[in-house]
Motif scaffolding. Structure first.
Motif, PDB file in Angstrom:
ATOM      1  N   GLY A  73     -20.621  32.702  -6.665  1.00 38.75           N
ATOM      2  CA  GLY A  73     -20.920  31.259  -7.708  1.00 38.75           C
ATOM      3  C   GLY A  73     -20.165  31.540  -9.291  1.00 38.75           C
ATOM      4  N   ASP A  74     -20.501  32.860  -9.639  1.00 39.50           N
ATOM      5  CA  ASP A  74     -20.679  33.700 -11.071  1.00 39.50           C
ATOM      6  C   ASP A  74     -18.727  33.442 -11.279  1.00 39.50           C
ATOM      7  OD1 ASP A  74     -23.165  33.994 -11.345  1.00 39.50           O
ATOM      8  OD2 ASP A  74     -22.865  35.925 -10.758  1.00 39.50           O
ATOM      9  N   ARG A  90     -21.535  28.997 -14.096  1.00 39.71           N
ATOM     10  CA  ARG A  90     -21.613  29.452 -12.761  1.00 39.71           C
ATOM     11  C   ARG A  90     -21.214  28.293 -11.527  1.00 39.71           C
ATOM     12  NH1 ARG A  90     -23.558  32.094  -9.410  1.00 39.71           N
ATOM     13  NH2 ARG A  90     -24.925  30.438  -8.048  1.00 39.71           N
TER      14      ARG A  90
END
Length: 171
Positions: A73-74, A90
């Motif tokens: 999710g980064d 994010r």
């Protein structure tokens, strides 16, 4: 402005000079530019501080005590219309972005530069990283890319105050 120090990473036509070595590398498909713009594929000239180190903990060991893991999710915002432009964000993130936790290995280890960061000027370009290359000589979208073992060696030698020096004209 201080002169080059022995801790600086200096880009040359033959490669990157650092720590007494000349490291083969690839630069942006748009060459080196003074007037870097988002999407031009150029590596921006200038003196850029190394401001972070990211790594994939599921693929490699922590390369240095100050390294930050890349989590699922980064992302990195590359949308000049959004306030998060050129910042790590994010998922879910509905604006244009680049996924940091990639399926390939390009971003298993990433040195972050302060190009147009942390207060980005809209459209000047985002995400100028030092990362793994696809293969020798294959250009990047503006980043500087290395053989994986060379990148790891460089990352382990980085110190506070290390800069990436990109001359306007490579010599």
């Amino acid at each position: 402005m201080r002169a080059h120090s022995r801790n600086d990473l200096v880009l040359t036509r033959q490669g990157l000079r650092f720590a007494g070595n000349l490291w083969p590398c690839s630069i942006g498909r748009g060459g080196v530019r003074v007037d870097k713009r988002e999407g031009d594929g150029a590596t921006p000239s200038g003196k850029h501080d190394i401001v972070g180190l990211l790594y994939r903990p599921d693929r490699i060991a922590r390369p240095a005590p100050w390294a930050v893991p890349i989590r699922p999710g980064d992302l990195w915002s590359d949308d000049p219309r959004h306030e998060d432009y050129n910042l790590m964000v994010r998922a879910p993130y509905p604006w244009s972005h680049e996924r940091l936790r990639r399926g390939d290995r390009l971003y298993d280890l990433v040195l972050l530069t302060d190009w147009n960061w942390p207060w980005a000027e809209k459209g000047r370009g985002s995400a100028i990283f030092l990362h793994r290359w696809r293969r020798q000589g294959f250009p990047t979208e503006g980043c500087v890319a290395f053989r994986p073992d060379h990148l790891l060696s460089i990352a382990k030698r980085i110190r506070i105050g290390t800069r990436l020096i990109v001359p306007e004209t490579l010599v």
